[in-house]
Design a protein around this motif. Structure first.
Motif, PDB file in Angstrom:
ATOM      1  N   VAL B 194       0.831  -1.209   0.000  1.00 33.20           N
ATOM      2  CA  VAL B 194       0.000   0.000   0.000  1.00 33.20           C
ATOM      3  C   VAL B 194       0.867   1.263   0.000  1.00 33.20           C
ATOM      4  CG1 VAL B 194      -1.537   1.376   1.475  1.00 33.20           C
ATOM      5  CG2 VAL B 194      -2.056  -1.053   1.041  1.00 33.20           C
ATOM      6  N   ALA B 195       1.956   1.208   0.760  1.00 32.19           N
ATOM      7  CA  ALA B 195       2.827   2.383   0.891  1.00 32.19           C
ATOM      8  C   ALA B 195       3.401   2.828  -0.454  1.00 32.19           C
ATOM      9  CB  ALA B 195       3.945   2.083   1.884  1.00 32.19           C
ATOM     10  N   ASP B 196       3.524   1.878  -1.408  1.00 36.66           N
ATOM     11  CA  ASP B 196       4.063   2.222  -2.736  1.00 36.66           C
ATOM     12  C   ASP B 196       3.021   2.839  -3.666  1.00 36.66           C
ATOM     13  OD1 ASP B 196       6.527   1.250  -2.019  1.00 36.66           O
ATOM     14  OD2 ASP B 196       6.127  -0.782  -2.767  1.00 36.66           O
ATOM     15  N   TYR B 197       1.751   2.891  -3.228  1.00 37.23           N
ATOM     16  CA  TYR B 197       0.680   3.399  -4.098  1.00 37.23           C
ATOM     17  C   TYR B 197      -0.114   4.521  -3.419  1.00 37.23           C
ATOM     18  CZ  TYR B 197       1.542  -0.576  -7.169  1.00 37.23           C
ATOM     19  OH  TYR B 197       2.119  -1.464  -8.040  1.00 37.23           O
ATOM     20  N   PRO B 198       0.534   5.671  -3.227  1.00 31.51           N
ATOM     21  CA  PRO B 198      -0.134   6.757  -2.496  1.00 31.51           C
ATOM     22  C   PRO B 198      -1.377   7.301  -3.219  1.00 31.51           C
ATOM     23  CG  PRO B 198       1.922   7.514  -3.472  1.00 31.51           C
ATOM     24  CD  PRO B 198       1.900   6.029  -3.632  1.00 31.51           C
ATOM     25  N   ILE B 227      -4.725   0.488 -10.599  1.00 26.63           N
ATOM     26  CA  ILE B 227      -5.361  -0.486  -9.708  1.00 26.63           C
ATOM     27  C   ILE B 227      -4.941  -1.905 -10.105  1.00 26.63           C
ATOM     28  CG2 ILE B 227      -7.587  -1.471  -8.974  1.00 26.63           C
ATOM     29  CD1 ILE B 227      -8.790   1.331  -9.234  1.00 26.63           C
ATOM     30  N   ASP B 228      -4.964  -2.190 -11.424  1.00 29.13           N
ATOM     31  CA  ASP B 228      -4.568  -3.520 -11.891  1.00 29.13           C
ATOM     32  C   ASP B 228      -3.116  -3.827 -11.531  1.00 29.13           C
ATOM     33  OD1 ASP B 228      -7.072  -3.947 -12.887  1.00 29.13           O
ATOM     34  OD2 ASP B 228      -6.566  -3.356 -14.939  1.00 29.13           O
ATOM     35  N   GLN B 229      -2.274  -2.795 -11.651  1.00 31.24           N
ATOM     36  CA  GLN B 229      -0.851  -2.961 -11.331  1.00 31.24           C
ATOM     37  C   GLN B 229      -0.676  -3.306  -9.842  1.00 31.24           C
ATOM     38  OE1 GLN B 229       1.508   0.482 -12.600  1.00 31.24           O
ATOM     39  NE2 GLN B 229       3.011  -0.056 -11.028  1.00 31.24           N
ATOM     40  N   PHE B 230      -1.434  -2.599  -8.980  1.00 26.85           N
ATOM     41  CA  PHE B 230      -1.389  -2.901  -7.545  1.00 26.85           C
ATOM     42  C   PHE B 230      -1.813  -4.344  -7.293  1.00 26.85           C
ATOM     43  CE2 PHE B 230      -3.614  -3.528  -3.556  1.00 26.85           C
ATOM     44  CZ  PHE B 230      -2.684  -3.069  -2.632  1.00 26.85           C
ATOM     45  N   ILE B 231      -2.912  -4.746  -7.924  1.00 29.53           N
ATOM     46  CA  ILE B 231      -3.440  -6.099  -7.695  1.00 29.53           C
ATOM     47  C   ILE B 231      -2.410  -7.161  -8.098  1.00 29.53           C
ATOM     48  CG2 ILE B 231      -5.183  -7.785  -8.474  1.00 29.53           C
ATOM     49  CD1 ILE B 231      -7.226  -5.521  -8.480  1.00 29.53           C
ATOM     50  N   SER B 232      -1.781  -6.989  -9.273  1.00 29.65           N
ATOM     51  CA  SER B 232      -0.855  -8.052  -9.687  1.00 29.65           C
ATOM     52  C   SER B 232       0.409  -8.059  -8.816  1.00 29.65           C
ATOM     53  CB  SER B 232      -0.536  -7.967 -11.189  1.00 29.65           C
ATOM     54  OG  SER B 232       0.146  -6.775 -11.445  1.00 29.65           O
ATOM     55  N   THR B 233       0.829  -6.879  -8.374  1.00 32.36           N
ATOM     56  CA  THR B 233       1.963  -6.826  -7.442  1.00 32.36           C
ATOM     57  C   THR B 233       1.631  -7.561  -6.149  1.00 32.36           C
ATOM     58  OG1 THR B 233       2.529  -4.642  -8.296  1.00 32.36           O
ATOM     59  CG2 THR B 233       3.550  -5.274  -6.221  1.00 32.36           C
ATOM     60  N   LEU B 234       0.461  -7.249  -5.605  1.00 34.68           N
ATOM     61  CA  LEU B 234       0.070  -7.876  -4.339  1.00 34.68           C
ATOM     62  C   LEU B 234      -0.075  -9.389  -4.506  1.00 34.68           C
ATOM     63  CD1 LEU B 234      -0.726  -7.333  -1.358  1.00 34.68           C
ATOM     64  CD2 LEU B 234      -3.115  -7.249  -2.107  1.00 34.68           C
ATOM     65  N   GLU B 235      -0.706  -9.798  -5.613  1.00 34.45           N
ATOM     66  CA  GLU B 235      -0.898 -11.235  -5.838  1.00 34.45           C
ATOM     67  C   GLU B 235       0.431 -11.981  -5.919  1.00 34.45           C
ATOM     68  OE1 GLU B 235      -5.096 -12.197  -8.005  1.00 34.45           O
ATOM     69  OE2 GLU B 235      -3.566 -11.255  -9.259  1.00 34.45           O
ATOM     70  N   SER B 236       1.393 -11.391  -6.605  1.00 32.63           N
ATOM     71  CA  SER B 236       2.663 -12.125  -6.739  1.00 32.63           C
ATOM     72  C   SER B 236       3.399 -12.170  -5.395  1.00 32.63           C
ATOM     73  CB  SER B 236       3.522 -11.549  -7.869  1.00 32.63           C
ATOM     74  OG  SER B 236       3.931 -10.250  -7.530  1.00 32.63           O
ATOM     75  N   LYS B 237       3.273 -11.100  -4.609  1.00 34.40           N
ATOM     76  CA  LYS B 237       3.888 -11.128  -3.274  1.00 34.40           C
ATOM     77  C   LYS B 237       3.244 -12.199  -2.391  1.00 34.40           C
ATOM     78  CE  LYS B 237       5.436  -6.316  -2.789  1.00 34.40           C
ATOM     79  NZ  LYS B 237       5.357  -5.110  -1.961  1.00 34.40           N
ATOM     80  N   ILE B 238       1.908 -12.334  -2.523  1.00 39.62           N
ATOM     81  CA  ILE B 238       1.203 -13.320  -1.698  1.00 39.62           C
ATOM     82  C   ILE B 238       1.596 -14.741  -2.103  1.00 39.62           C
ATOM     83  CG2 ILE B 238      -1.083 -14.319  -1.208  1.00 39.62           C
ATOM     84  CD1 ILE B 238      -2.138 -11.421  -1.195  1.00 39.62           C
ATOM     85  N   LYS B 239       1.744 -14.949  -3.417  1.00 39.12           N
ATOM     86  CA  LYS B 239       2.169 -16.273  -3.893  1.00 39.12           C
ATOM     87  C   LYS B 239       3.516 -16.646  -3.290  1.00 39.12           C
ATOM     88  CE  LYS B 239      -0.253 -16.788  -8.218  1.00 39.12           C
ATOM     89  NZ  LYS B 239      -0.204 -16.185  -9.548  1.00 39.12           N
ATOM     90  N   LYS B 240       4.403 -15.672  -3.277  1.00 36.99           N
ATOM     91  CA  LYS B 240       5.741 -15.879  -2.725  1.00 36.99           C
ATOM     92  C   LYS B 240       5.641 -16.208  -1.227  1.00 36.99           C
ATOM     93  CE  LYS B 240      10.244 -13.683  -2.945  1.00 36.99           C
ATOM     94  NZ  LYS B 240      10.547 -12.525  -2.125  1.00 36.99           N
ATOM     95  N   LEU B 241       4.825 -15.437  -0.525  1.00 38.68           N
ATOM     96  CA  LEU B 241       4.638 -15.636   0.918  1.00 38.68           C
ATOM     97  C   LEU B 241       4.050 -17.020   1.196  1.00 38.68           C
ATOM     98  CD1 LEU B 241       4.557 -14.062   3.767  1.00 38.68           C
ATOM     99  CD2 LEU B 241       2.134 -13.785   3.302  1.00 38.68           C
ATOM    100  N   LYS B 242       3.070 -17.395   0.380  1.00 37.64           N
ATOM    101  CA  LYS B 242       2.435 -18.704   0.552  1.00 37.64           C
ATOM    102  C   LYS B 242       3.460 -19.821   0.430  1.00 37.64           C
ATOM    103  CE  LYS B 242      -2.425 -18.783  -0.793  1.00 37.64           C
ATOM    104  NZ  LYS B 242      -3.333 -18.952  -1.932  1.00 37.64           N
ATOM    105  N   GLY B 243       4.320 -19.691  -0.586  1.00 41.88           N
ATOM    106  CA  GLY B 243       5.362 -20.692  -0.796  1.00 41.88           C
ATOM    107  C   GLY B 243       6.265 -20.802   0.421  1.00 41.88           C
ATOM    108  N   GLU B 244       6.471 -19.669   1.092  1.00 42.85           N
ATOM    109  CA  GLU B 244       7.401 -19.665   2.217  1.00 42.85           C
ATOM    110  C   GLU B 244       6.743 -20.033   3.547  1.00 42.85           C
ATOM    111  OE1 GLU B 244       8.911 -15.733   2.165  1.00 42.85           O
ATOM    112  OE2 GLU B 244      10.137 -16.040   0.378  1.00 42.85           O
TER     113      GLU B 244
END
Lengths: 247, 247
Positions: B194-198, B227-244
């Motif tokens: 969120v902090a990257d998308y003021p 908005i789409d850019q935020f969503i795909s950024t967040l989704e890829s971060k979550i995928k990474k987190l899930k893996g970990e």
């Protein structure tokens, strides 16, 4: 003696953007009415520090109680607790009791009490916790302000728990006289009758049902006898008017 | 350029007593969002002169537009028009155009334009009428305040009519990312993203469905691409987190 007065502060962008239909104020209004606490005003503000702080300060000095909903979860947009501390010029830090409650809860779920969840234990100094029987993370009372979650199931449980501890008044009694008449036909007569009952609060709410006009006359007060007396007076005046004017 | 700001003032004992579930603010919120007017605050007050007058004065100076609902009917508890005149220090009297509208309407219904109904033609001097396509009795605009009926069908017709005449902004675009994860598991990661998308406004709304925890991440802004850019950024971060971390 006058009933205690109350206001509600709803905190959340989702109501003002139209995403979510507000669903806590109706519940609160009904519960307060039952215990003789008069709900005088509701404000809905965004997740925006200056708006929250200024509203809670104003409501806290204007009414005996303030009930807030929303903004006490673990995410970045949950800023209510910090705002309450600022509004009352007190420190905010991890509350040991709140931390213990969260530790036990997340241990039971097999989940980590990570830093985001631990934020929910941040409570203004001197505040008293409000039990959350649904998902553990507590609300709190600071001065005359009761800070609760926005999720309806949690909000409701918290309201019922906090209401037990508050000073109550004389419960409101409400009766409705349903008339299949146009509001404008009885407005003058109603006005005159209302003037004779200064201790009752009387509202007139028109409706249209199956193409027919009607009006609900709602009478609120703390004496059932007085309300009944108003209703029979109004009914007999209307019968007389019908005989004369309305057919 | 910033969008115009707005507030709503709901006038009516029936909401605060719990008799009636408020049903206009959700409609207004959605319509304002469509035309790029930012609804910042809602207040609900009783049918009580000092409360109405003080609220409308405050909201009128704080926001570009104020929309009110309730209290412009023919009965004793309809005091909004008088309060608006007092709030803006202007006279109030029978408005000739409003009287003509009511005369024609009640003539058509074969009903008398009695003194109670004529009260609905009392409009503050200098105010501009708002058309009521449902039951004739008009609302009005005074300064930046738009005064409308509380009956939902009439309120809605008046809102749609008045919105055509107002300065609009960039419509709000809202997208929701539904995640079947506990809010607390992604709160830290969400905060950092969120902090990257003021320029976006991002809310997190937990839910429980069929016993499973989930969270709606709601992203509001005026650029669909962002908005789409935020969503795909967040989704890829979550995928990474899930893996970990999450399994």
């Amino acid at each position: 003696m006058k009933n205690p007065s109350a206001s509600m502060l709803v905190i959340g962008d989702e109501i003002l953007s139209g995403r979510t239909r507000e669903s806590n104020m109706h519940f609160l209004a009904i519960e307060l009415s039952k215990v003789g606490i008069d709900l005088k005003e509701i404000r809905i503000v965004k997740d925006y520090r200056p708006a929250i702080i200024s509203a809670v300060r104003k409501l806290s000095t204007s009414f005996d109680y303030v009930f807030t909903s929303g903004g006490i979860g673990p995410t970045h947009d949950d800023i209510t607790s910090e705002c309450m501390a600022e509004a009352f010029n007190c420190k905010i830090d991890i509350n040991i009791d709140a931390k213990k409650i969260l530790e036990e809860y997340y241990l039971g779920l097999g989940k980590d009490l990570n830093s985001a969840r631990l934020r929910m234990a941040r409570i203004p100094e001197g505040a008293k916790l409000i039990k959350n029987s649904v998902s553990a993370a507590p609300g709190f009372s600071i001065e005359n302000v009761h800070v609760m979650a926005g999720v309806p199931k949690i909000f409701q449980a918290m309201v019922l728990s906090i209401l037990k501890t508050l000073k109550r008044g004389r419960p409101n009694i409400s009766k409705t006289l349903k008339l299949l008449l146009a509001e404008g036909d009885i407005a003058d007569l109603l006005k005159k009758t209302v003037a004779d009952y200064p201790n009752l609060s009387i509202g007139s709410y028109p409706f249209v049902k199956s193409g027919k006009y009607g009006v609900d006359i709602v009478i609120n007060g703390d004496s059932s006898e007085l309300i009944d007396q108003f209703i029979s007076t109004l009914e007999s005046k209307i019968k007389k008017l019908k005989g004369e004017d309305l057919t």
